[in-house]
Design an enzyme around this catalytic site. Structure first.
Site, mmCIF file in Angstrom:
data_model
loop_
_atom_site.group_PDB
_atom_site.id
_atom_site.type_symbol
_atom_site.label_atom_id
_atom_site.label_comp_id
_atom_site.label_asym_id
_atom_site.label_seq_id
_atom_site.Cartn_x
_atom_site.Cartn_y
_atom_site.Cartn_z
ATOM 1 N N SER A 61 0.840 -1.188 0.000
ATOM 2 C CA SER A 61 0.000 0.000 0.000
ATOM 3 C C SER A 61 0.883 1.248 0.000
ATOM 4 O O SER A 61 1.655 1.454 -0.938
ATOM 5 C CB SER A 61 -0.957 -0.034 1.199
ATOM 6 O OG SER A 61 -1.951 0.945 1.082
ATOM 7 N N HIS A 102 -8.042 -5.041 -0.579
ATOM 8 C CA HIS A 102 -6.756 -4.412 -0.299
ATOM 9 C C HIS A 102 -5.840 -5.338 0.497
ATOM 10 O O HIS A 102 -4.623 -5.165 0.490
ATOM 11 C CB HIS A 102 -6.978 -3.093 0.448
ATOM 12 C CG HIS A 102 -5.770 -2.220 0.487
ATOM 13 N ND1 HIS A 102 -5.048 -1.899 -0.642
ATOM 14 C CD2 HIS A 102 -5.130 -1.611 1.522
ATOM 15 C CE1 HIS A 102 -4.030 -1.115 -0.309
ATOM 16 N NE2 HIS A 102 -4.054 -0.944 0.993
#
Length: 690
Positions: free
Chosen positions: A550, A665
């Site tokens: 991320s 995610h």
């Protein structure tokens, strides 16, 4: 003036169009287009064929899957009423089960679990890939819950009301489809809801900007609007704080990722709470509204320092009065990592020099007093579960080589006892944990942990993996590295966790020194740690790798484009890489507060200096990077990784790429998917660094 403004807007717009035209890989932002998926499948095939053929792949897959599926995992309880609730996955429950045990049974150490919802059965029945995303219960009996489920693991969830006694969803109960908002019970027949209510009700970040009160038996579209934020906000949410039996309906309007305007719905109106916009509300206990400061606050002729935890008399605050008590003021090498409450006590996990301490605070005679819990040291403490009806709580202690242990504690007596420990998945006695500090480019000393074999030779040949994140005030603290132990340490690797700026290890300022125009500090900190490892002959560039996900994916993307001379392996997971378009993709606009706005020329000036996608050059000796992402990541767009790979491949660089078709995610939804991803990454690292 108006003409000048219109001309400026036109020029900026033309500039953006020209930049977009120069991007030959925009088609890869079309997540499910046939052309995009053909590209993904081709990349996946090549990577899987090569990495699954590595000698260690299958054993690492099997070993990590056994760890993920182990029945000996610690169970983190959500203690609600007379029960402890948990979500569980293993080889027999691939998508998992939501279950409960009586509190008496759970605290005895031998819980008897009752399955409430089987996600494998539900997924099969409905033809969905359901992923459990949490639940909210109805106080005080907790016989009804609002269950959040994601189809494929993304952030957007379906919310349905569930009867735990009947073990079924409630027909004609509360239900919301596909939302990035949230809901909480105000009472049995009322919810506070933030959601996409139709056209114009979400922000540019894709989050809700309206909060409503929804009565049972009415249509959601007819719910009472109680607050509306701006389209340009990150989002606006409603939730409930409880102080014993007293419930307060709260509203937070997030103007940016780090600033909020806070309100309480009281007497049929939203009352503004006059606290700093960057303060973080935590809880209400004994009428004390507990907040953490992210900047100095001068009030009533006194200044409360950045990072301090303070409380305000809540009923007086509703009247506009500020009666403030200081709870704790961390020093420059400390930060607060967790704040929780029991029925009567406040629990604080404090990080000092990146090692945890646990404290119990009591509020008596209008003052706070504290006791330190005599918990284990040189590791991390996590408050794992609290009980709003008593002062019992659970906490976990962990470090890199000691199996995590959960303790059952009584905050009223400041006592605790061992509840359960993980088994040792590898022999931790063979390894030592060291903490060092490295000098960054501007002279700042940056701490890092190193886990290595005892008696390791300092000859520059040790395969070394550096993990770092460096953003959003998130601290990287010690944890039991079970899968890393068996897949990396036991194969001769050295594991390093770098506590670089941008994180929260030393409080809000440590984060703020890595934001926006100061972000190069974050990257320089990583290089400082890397060069320190080289100078101490732990490793050398040939044997050095980095990993991040991320925001950490952005970090390692910058690292290999700015300093390809330092690394021979890079694992870049669910990354941001195109810093010119990040704010236009999915939730990207919400991160402008962290990175800056590329649509503002002076901010694009510093963003373009490090944007990995824009700083790729031909003829550079880049490492062969491994990019990992998910088709169903609806937070960080998979287009970042896809476009980077396509651009690098067309420049003649070899890359590795794996895109899971689900997982959101997090990258994976099931233990099998987690094991596969883990084995691929460490097969790659061993291939490159040994």
């Amino acid at each position: 003036m108006k003409k000048y403004f219109l001309l400026l807007v036109t020029l900026i717009g033309l500039n953006q169009v020209m930049n977009a035209q120069e991007d030959n890989y925009l088609w890869l932002e079309e997540i499910d287009s046939q052309k995009s998926l053909e590209f993904v499948n081709a990349q996946n095939k090549a990577t899987l064929e090569e990495l699954t053929a590595e000698d260690d792949y299958q054993s690492m897959f099997d070993n990590s899957l056994a760890i993920y599926n182990s029945s000996e995992k610690l169970v983190y309880p959500a203690i609600l009423g007379d029960f402890a609730y948990s979500f569980w996955q293993d080889k027999n429950h691939v998508r998992g089960i939501w279950r409960r045990s009586s509190l008496e049974s759970y605290t005895s150490g031998n819980p008897v679990w009752e399955t409430l919802l089987d996600l494998d059965e539900l997924s099969k029945k409905e033809g969905k890939k359901w992923v459990y995303k949490g639940s909210n219960g109805l106080y005080p009996d907790y016989n009804r819950f609002l269950i959040q489920l994601s189809n494929g693991g993304g952030d957007a969830v379906f919310i349905k009301e569930f009867d735990v006694n009947k073990k079924q969803f409630i027909e004609n109960g509360f239900s919301i489809d596909d939302t990035k908002g949230g809901v909480n019970y105000v009472d049995e027949n009322t919810l506070v809801v933030a959601s996409d209510f139709g056209e114009g009700t979400v922000t540019t970040s894709g989050y809700p900007r309206q909060v409503k009160l929804w009565k049972r038996g009415t249509l959601l579209k007819d719910a009472q609007l109680i607050y509306e934020g701006e389209t340009t906000d990150v989002g606006t949410w409603g939730f409930v704080f409880r102080d014993g039996s007293q419930a307060y309906t709260m509203i937070t309007q997030a103007s940016t990722f780090f600033t909020n305007r806070n309100f309480v719905w009281h007497n049929n109106k939203a009352i503004f709470l006059d606290i700093p916009d960057d303060a973080m509300p935590s809880n209400i206990l004994n009428n004390q509204f507990i907040i953490q400061l992210k900047s100095d606050w001068s009030v009533n002729s006194k200044t409360y320092k950045t990072g301090a935890l303070i409380s305000l008399n809540f009923t007086e605050l509703l009247k506009g009065n500020k009666e403030i008590q200081l709870i704790i003021e961390p020093d420059e090498f400390s930060s607060i990592t967790q704040v929780s409450t029991t029925k009567n006590k406040l629990l604080i996990s404090l990080l000092t020099n990146v090692k945890s301490e646990l404290y119990i605070y009591s509020f008596n005679n209008e003052k706070w007093s504290s006791e330190k819990v005599n918990a284990p040291d040189f590791g991390s403490i996590y408050i794992a579960g609290t009980n709003e009806l008593s002062d019992d709580y659970f906490f976990e202690f962990t470090n890199f080589t000691t199996p995590s242990t959960m303790y059952f504690a009584d905050a009223s007596k400041n006592t605790f006892e061992t509840y359960k420990s993980l088994p040792a998945y590898f022999d931790g006695s063979k390894y030592e944990i060291q903490q060092h500090k490295a000098k960054s480019k501007d002279g700042t000393m940056v701490p890092y942990f190193m886990v290595s074999a005892k008696g390791m030779k300092y000859d520059g040949s040790n395969p070394t993996l550096i993990y770092a994140y460096g953003g959003y005030e998130i601290s990287e603290i010690p944890y039991y590295a079970s899968t890393i132990g068996v897949s990396w340490l036991d194969k001769g690797g050295v594991y390093v966790v770098a506590n670089i700026r941008g994180g929260g290890e030393y409080g809000p300022k440590w984060h703020q020194d890595g934001m926006k125009e100061k972000r190069q500090n974050v990257f320089d900190d990583l290089y400082g740690v890397t060069e320190d490892l080289i100078s101490r002959k732990v490793s050398s560039p040939k044997h050095l790798g980095i990993m991040g996900g991320s925001n950490g994916g952005l970090l390692v993307g910058v690292a290999f484009t700015q300093r390809p001379d330092l690394y021979n392996a890079v694992v870049c997971q669910v990354p941001l890489l195109d810093m010119q378009r990040f704010n236009k993709l999915l939730a990207g606009a919400s991160w402008i507060g962290e990175y800056g706005n590329p649509d503002i020329p002076e901010e694009w000036e510093y963003l373009k200096k490090y944007s990995p996608y824009h700083n790729l050059k031909k003829g550079i000796d880049y490492p062969e990077v491994f990019f990992v992402t998910s088709t169903r990541d609806d937070r960080v767009h998979p287009g970042h990784a896809r476009k980077m790979v396509a651009k690098m491949n067309d420049m003649g660089y070899k890359t590795y790429y794996y895109e899971n078709t689900e997982g959101g995610h997090a990258g994976s939804s099931t233990n099998d998917q987690r094991a596969k991803s883990h084995a691929l990454k460490f097969s790659y690292l061993l291939k490159k660094l040994k």
